[in-house]
Scaffold this motif. Sequence first.
Motif, PDB file in Angstrom:
ATOM      1  N   VAL A  91       0.846  -1.188   0.000  1.00  0.00           N
ATOM      2  CA  VAL A  91       0.000   0.000   0.000  1.00  0.00           C
ATOM      3  C   VAL A  91       0.882   1.239   0.000  1.00  0.00           C
ATOM      4  O   VAL A  91       1.824   1.337   0.801  1.00  0.00           O
ATOM      5  N   THR A  93       2.056   4.762   0.970  1.00  0.00           N
ATOM      6  CA  THR A  93       1.875   5.507   2.210  1.00  0.00           C
ATOM      7  C   THR A  93       2.748   6.756   2.219  1.00  0.00           C
ATOM      8  O   THR A  93       3.729   6.849   1.498  1.00  0.00           O
ATOM      9  N   ARG A  98       0.404   6.843   7.134  1.00  0.00           N
ATOM     10  CA  ARG A  98       1.008   5.640   7.730  1.00  0.00           C
ATOM     11  C   ARG A  98       0.255   5.164   8.976  1.00  0.00           C
ATOM     12  O   ARG A  98      -0.065   3.984   9.105  1.00  0.00           O
ATOM     13  N   ILE A 101      -3.136   3.473   8.120  1.00  0.00           N
ATOM     14  CA  ILE A 101      -2.967   2.138   7.540  1.00  0.00           C
ATOM     15  C   ILE A 101      -2.537   1.145   8.622  1.00  0.00           C
ATOM     16  O   ILE A 101      -3.028   0.011   8.670  1.00  0.00           O
ATOM     17  N   LEU A 138      -8.518  -1.153   2.668  1.00  0.00           N
ATOM     18  CA  LEU A 138      -7.257  -0.685   2.085  1.00  0.00           C
ATOM     19  C   LEU A 138      -7.464  -0.045   0.717  1.00  0.00           C
ATOM     20  O   LEU A 138      -6.628   0.728   0.262  1.00  0.00           O
ATOM     21  N   TYR A 141      -7.046   3.603   0.172  1.00  0.00           N
ATOM     22  CA  TYR A 141      -5.682   4.078  -0.021  1.00  0.00           C
ATOM     23  C   TYR A 141      -5.254   3.555  -1.388  1.00  0.00           C
ATOM     24  O   TYR A 141      -5.992   2.849  -2.053  1.00  0.00           O
TER      25      TYR A 141
END
Length: 176
Positions: A91, A93, A98, A101, A138, A141
């Motif tokens: 993912v 970031t 950060r 997540i 997720l 993101y």
Amino acid sequence: MKHTLSVLVQDESGVLSRISGLFARRGFNIDSLAVGPAEKQGISRITMSVRGDNRTIEQLIKQLHKLINIIDVKDVTNLPCIERELVLFKVFTSNDLRSHILEVANVFRAKVVDISSQSLTLEVTGDPGKIFAIHQLLSQYKILQIARTGKIALIRDSKVNTEFLKKAFSYYNTSI
């Protein structure tokens, strides 16, 4: 409907090719496939997810039984089973994202297996519902890469149906 088949085969070259050939000739797509050694030496277990109605899957199972090196075939879709998958999510970031997540990872008991200034790689193991749920979260993101194993499954000797337990606990928790 999606069905989960558990196939025991003799661990010899060409078995998987014959199975995939059968599926191709019948116009079936294998949604997920996992192969590995079984409990006895020289035997492998293939777990696959395929789509089809009950009648079509029954015919497919009969055809699988006719193949060389096939020991047993079971449709475990409606049996009490333990099902697991493994997924790696890379993912994107930044410093701002950060912690968000990492919170998602913590809730789903995902392991952080790699970290850089630009990405986090998470390892998630669980039943297909858990994998679906974390994937949905997720997705808000930027997912850079996904690597996913096929579903594996074993029949529960306890005969306890996980779906029944989920519904029972859900009812119990909402009625309190």
